[in-house]
Design a protein around this motif. Sequence first.
Motif, mmCIF file in Angstrom:
data_model
loop_
_atom_site.group_PDB
_atom_site.id
_atom_site.type_symbol
_atom_site.label_atom_id
_atom_site.label_comp_id
_atom_site.label_asym_id
_atom_site.label_seq_id
_atom_site.Cartn_x
_atom_site.Cartn_y
_atom_site.Cartn_z
ATOM 1 N N GLU A 186 1.101 -1.360 0.048
ATOM 2 C CA GLU A 186 -0.069 0.031 0.314
ATOM 3 C C GLU A 186 0.494 1.007 -0.030
ATOM 4 O O GLU A 186 0.368 2.310 -1.079
ATOM 5 C CB GLU A 186 -0.921 0.169 1.082
ATOM 6 N N GLU A 187 2.062 1.248 0.566
ATOM 7 C CA GLU A 187 2.346 2.631 0.922
ATOM 8 C C GLU A 187 3.103 2.881 -0.538
ATOM 9 O O GLU A 187 3.491 3.933 -0.816
ATOM 10 C CB GLU A 187 3.712 2.272 2.259
ATOM 11 N N LEU A 188 4.214 1.605 -1.543
ATOM 12 C CA LEU A 188 4.923 1.986 -2.184
ATOM 13 C C LEU A 188 3.027 2.356 -4.271
ATOM 14 O O LEU A 188 3.539 3.592 -4.128
ATOM 15 C CB LEU A 188 4.989 0.777 -3.388
ATOM 16 N N TYR A 189 2.106 1.647 -3.676
ATOM 17 C CA TYR A 189 1.106 2.041 -4.272
ATOM 18 C C TYR A 189 0.642 3.805 -4.606
ATOM 19 O O TYR A 189 0.519 4.592 -4.508
ATOM 20 C CB TYR A 189 -0.469 1.521 -4.212
ATOM 21 N N ALA B 249 3.506 8.737 -16.549
ATOM 22 C CA ALA B 249 3.420 9.217 -15.245
ATOM 23 C C ALA B 249 3.837 8.043 -14.424
ATOM 24 O O ALA B 249 4.425 8.486 -13.392
ATOM 25 C CB ALA B 249 1.577 9.346 -15.192
ATOM 26 N N VAL B 250 3.110 7.041 -14.380
ATOM 27 C CA VAL B 250 2.790 5.508 -13.425
ATOM 28 C C VAL B 250 4.406 5.143 -13.365
ATOM 29 O O VAL B 250 5.281 4.429 -12.682
ATOM 30 C CB VAL B 250 1.822 4.853 -13.449
ATOM 31 N N LEU B 251 5.482 4.769 -14.729
ATOM 32 C CA LEU B 251 6.088 4.202 -14.452
ATOM 33 C C LEU B 251 7.417 4.928 -14.212
ATOM 34 O O LEU B 251 8.439 4.477 -13.414
ATOM 35 C CB LEU B 251 6.740 3.993 -15.693
ATOM 36 N N PRO B 252 7.497 6.372 -13.766
ATOM 37 C CA PRO B 252 8.631 7.502 -13.430
ATOM 38 C C PRO B 252 8.174 7.740 -12.082
ATOM 39 O O PRO B 252 9.472 7.735 -11.426
ATOM 40 C CB PRO B 252 8.127 8.634 -14.443
ATOM 41 N N GLY C 30 12.211 4.110 -6.480
ATOM 42 C CA GLY C 30 12.839 2.385 -6.151
ATOM 43 C C GLY C 30 11.904 1.369 -6.142
ATOM 44 O O GLY C 30 11.633 -0.074 -5.565
ATOM 45 N N ALA C 31 10.304 1.686 -6.794
ATOM 46 C CA ALA C 31 9.296 0.498 -6.639
ATOM 47 C C ALA C 31 9.761 -0.841 -7.805
ATOM 48 O O ALA C 31 10.323 -0.246 -9.014
ATOM 49 C CB ALA C 31 7.918 1.069 -6.883
ATOM 50 N N PRO C 32 9.426 -2.250 -7.368
ATOM 51 C CA PRO C 32 9.864 -3.347 -8.414
ATOM 52 C C PRO C 32 9.030 -3.384 -9.498
ATOM 53 O O PRO C 32 7.909 -2.467 -9.511
ATOM 54 C CB PRO C 32 9.332 -4.407 -7.481
ATOM 55 N N PRO C 33 8.859 -4.071 -10.696
ATOM 56 C CA PRO C 33 8.182 -3.874 -11.162
ATOM 57 C C PRO C 33 7.089 -4.382 -11.135
ATOM 58 O O PRO C 33 6.591 -5.386 -9.749
ATOM 59 C CB PRO C 33 8.841 -5.192 -13.062
#
Length: 93
Positions: free
Chosen positions: A14-17, A67-70, A76-79
């Motif tokens: 949830e934090e990365l999201y 937007a999302v991928l950048p 530093g999120a994983p794929p």
Amino acid sequence: MAILAHNQSPDWNEELYLGTLERAIPDPQNPPSGLVAHFAGPREGGGWQVIDVWESEEHLRAFLEGAVLPAAKELGAPPFDTVVTEVRNSLIP
């Protein structure tokens, strides 16, 4: 043609999201062009998933790439995996 996009990863939380969402859509009152609906929550067994409905796959790809991928890279999120399917029916009460 509307599409359904299912994004998921056992390595997201949830934090990365939320961090990615804040960067990708800084003003929730001004959603990205072509977005019809957005849902997010934990996956059974761990991880995170996002399910969106978009007006077209082109709208989805533009939002992911622009937007999302950048934003995810900045954190530093994983794929994550994305599966796209055609919407054949919808019911919105």
